[in-house]
Write a protein that holds these residues in place. Sequence first.
Motif, PDB file in Angstrom:
ATOM      1  N   UNK A 511       0.812  -1.212   0.000  1.00  0.00           N
ATOM      2  CA  UNK A 511       0.000   0.000   0.000  1.00  0.00           C
ATOM      3  C   UNK A 511       0.853   1.273   0.000  1.00  0.00           C
ATOM      4  N   UNK A 512       1.851   1.369   0.880  1.00  0.00           N
ATOM      5  CA  UNK A 512       2.643   2.594   0.969  1.00  0.00           C
ATOM      6  C   UNK A 512       3.324   2.916  -0.353  1.00  0.00           C
ATOM      7  N   UNK A 513       3.891   1.885  -1.005  1.00  0.00           N
ATOM      8  CA  UNK A 513       4.549   2.104  -2.292  1.00  0.00           C
ATOM      9  C   UNK A 513       3.536   2.513  -3.353  1.00  0.00           C
ATOM     10  N   UNK A 514       2.400   1.866  -3.355  1.00  0.00           N
ATOM     11  CA  UNK A 514       1.377   2.217  -4.348  1.00  0.00           C
ATOM     12  C   UNK A 514       0.912   3.659  -4.150  1.00  0.00           C
ATOM     13  N   UNK A 515       0.668   4.024  -2.910  1.00  0.00           N
ATOM     14  CA  UNK A 515       0.238   5.393  -2.612  1.00  0.00           C
ATOM     15  C   UNK A 515       1.263   6.410  -3.099  1.00  0.00           C
ATOM     16  N   UNK A 518       2.295   5.660  -7.292  1.00  0.00           N
ATOM     17  CA  UNK A 518       1.255   5.614  -8.321  1.00  0.00           C
ATOM     18  C   UNK A 518       0.136   6.616  -8.031  1.00  0.00           C
ATOM     19  N   UNK A 519      -0.455   6.493  -6.858  1.00  0.00           N
ATOM     20  CA  UNK A 519      -1.672   7.253  -6.565  1.00  0.00           C
ATOM     21  C   UNK A 519      -1.412   8.758  -6.489  1.00  0.00           C
ATOM     22  N   UNK A 520      -0.486   9.167  -5.640  1.00  0.00           N
ATOM     23  CA  UNK A 520      -0.264  10.599  -5.426  1.00  0.00           C
ATOM     24  C   UNK A 520       0.405  11.281  -6.624  1.00  0.00           C
ATOM     25  N   UNK A 521       1.514  10.742  -7.154  1.00  0.00           N
ATOM     26  CA  UNK A 521       2.184  11.482  -8.243  1.00  0.00           C
ATOM     27  C   UNK A 521       1.471  11.423  -9.581  1.00  0.00           C
ATOM     28  N   UNK A 526      -4.502  13.113 -12.458  1.00  0.00           N
ATOM     29  CA  UNK A 526      -5.459  12.826 -13.539  1.00  0.00           C
ATOM     30  C   UNK A 526      -6.870  13.225 -13.112  1.00  0.00           C
ATOM     31  N   UNK A 527      -7.218  12.959 -11.846  1.00  0.00           N
ATOM     32  CA  UNK A 527      -8.525  13.397 -11.347  1.00  0.00           C
ATOM     33  C   UNK A 527      -8.658  14.914 -11.448  1.00  0.00           C
ATOM     34  N   UNK A 528      -7.578  15.618 -11.105  1.00  0.00           N
ATOM     35  CA  UNK A 528      -7.607  17.074 -11.207  1.00  0.00           C
ATOM     36  C   UNK A 528      -7.877  17.500 -12.646  1.00  0.00           C
ATOM     37  N   UNK A 537      -8.592  15.584  -1.277  1.00  0.00           N
ATOM     38  CA  UNK A 537      -8.155  16.658  -2.176  1.00  0.00           C
ATOM     39  C   UNK A 537      -7.838  17.937  -1.399  1.00  0.00           C
ATOM     40  N   UNK A 538      -8.655  18.261  -0.417  1.00  0.00           N
ATOM     41  CA  UNK A 538      -8.430  19.483   0.341  1.00  0.00           C
ATOM     42  C   UNK A 538      -7.635  19.240   1.624  1.00  0.00           C
ATOM     43  N   UNK A 539      -7.198  17.998   1.849  1.00  0.00           N
ATOM     44  CA  UNK A 539      -6.394  17.667   3.025  1.00  0.00           C
ATOM     45  C   UNK A 539      -5.534  16.449   2.712  1.00  0.00           C
ATOM     46  N   UNK A 540      -4.415  16.646   1.981  1.00  0.00           N
ATOM     47  CA  UNK A 540      -3.577  15.506   1.553  1.00  0.00           C
ATOM     48  C   UNK A 540      -3.083  14.633   2.686  1.00  0.00           C
TER      49      UNK A 540
END
Length: 553
Positions: A511-515, A518-521, A526-528, A537-540
């Motif tokens: 999970x930590x590596x995926x977050x 992949x997810x954050x960077x 893409x969602x943005x 989004x308003x509290x990373x």
Amino acid sequence: MNRYSTNAFVRIVGAGLCFLASTAAAELRNSENSFGIVPMPFSIESKKESPFEITGNTSIVYQSEKSKACAEYLRSRIAAATGLKLAVQESGALNAIILRVAPEIVEFHEHDAYSFESSADEITIAAKTERGLFYGVQTLLQLLPPAVYGDTIQVRLELEVPAVRINDKPSMDRIRGLHVDISRHFRTKEELLKIIDSMAMHKLNTLHLHLTDFQGWRVEIKAYPKLTTVGAIGNKTDPEAPAKFLTQEEVKEICAFAKSRYVSIIPEIDMPGHMGAAIRAYPELNHPKDVKNSEFAIRGDAKARDFCKTVLTEINDLFDPEYIHIGFDEVNLGAKAELYTDAELIDFATEITTFIKDDLKKTPIVWDDIFMHGLHDKDTVVQWWRYDKKYWWRNLELTVDEKLNQKEQPFIFSPAYWTYFDMPNVAPKEGYPGWAKPISTAEVYNWDPFEDMFGVNEHTRGLALGAIACTWSESIKTMKDFGDRTFPRLATYSERLWSGGKSENPSILGWDDYRDKVLIPYQLKRYDALGVWYWSKDDPELLLNLPDKRKRL
């Protein structure tokens, strides 16, 4: 598509091979350098070559009519984000993106499998089917800057595609879905199109539309106009809110758009319970035993069954779906007296499912409630949402999933414990946290669909046609609410449907590596660009502080 033939069960079990990943092949995955593709590919290999650069001179080459639609989609997506209007043509030159439906050259047998290879001179995407080709195109888009998913032109956007070789396939090849409840709180045509677009990004292929319930009837039915003039009034928050529903023309537009994104729609008309909106429109439908006048369930006589058949015929003509969902759950819920015995309920369900199969030539889906009451039909699919041995007011001898496997019943995963996205991400500071309790993005990522089932084995796992995550809308009033509950959980959910759990694919990232890789960077950006709201989004810090937990029974 027509209903299953008499050999359907044999084919379904055979299709179970689609869920089995080769451990040796899975080790080919270079998960440390996935380039942020969501869901992560089965295998990806970097090549020591210069990247491919998309410029105004790049052409998109389609080699048959089957690949032309994907070519036009790719052209329009790049044009919307960059202003580049790439040529789409049948024969190529240098600096070309080549799209091919070519089953013979794709390594895997799954329908949605594809291969991808890029070099400095060209990109070639080949797939088993048009849908697989579309997923290869999504991978291409995800190798570009996240802004490519936006509709604001950025003329200086660098469109470089790294040199890679990808072979990819899904664990769940038939149904990878998202359920959207538009009865409790309505979603407009434009909002549904946005949801479908976001599903395509995640390589999801099925939208389950919950069209009717007590709070409102949300689809126009010509034979019964009061269903929308009266039945569409109100919502969960305000029972007097103006009528909101999808016209038949809007449904056709939604279906056409979904088809362009290779998303199939499963329409759901829940019956004979959850029919309050229909009863408000046509009070004569109310069950005569409903002494409490709860307006929850319709009567079970010929008149009511004809009503159901007429509605389903129009729904079939509108959506032309592969599956039609008819619910058949919680029929006696809230009634002072038992409205239906098990025998009466099974008789009703048998008549309607037979009508869907024989007259409409489609496959019926029911919730697990009627299955647990005794409807056992291998040509009807059961959507499984209850977990554990607690079944509302009584305990069970077997869990639903144990009984599905015991009866060799084809089913769809929707276990509330892992896939009910109307549950909050984390427990609220005040108030009840939700009856299935919070489900964090990390817990969805760590879900292992088959390992977390009871009674599963290599034979019975072939019964699973796929999975559908649910967004019941009692507490989802706006699209911001929808985004807060759906994203980024949809990304981690898509990983499990595409890659399987750790029991299937031991090489997946923690999970930590995926977050962090992949997810954050990548995916949040893409969602943005796509313009969807997402939780944290308003509290990373919320996402960073999620514990690496696996939710278990």
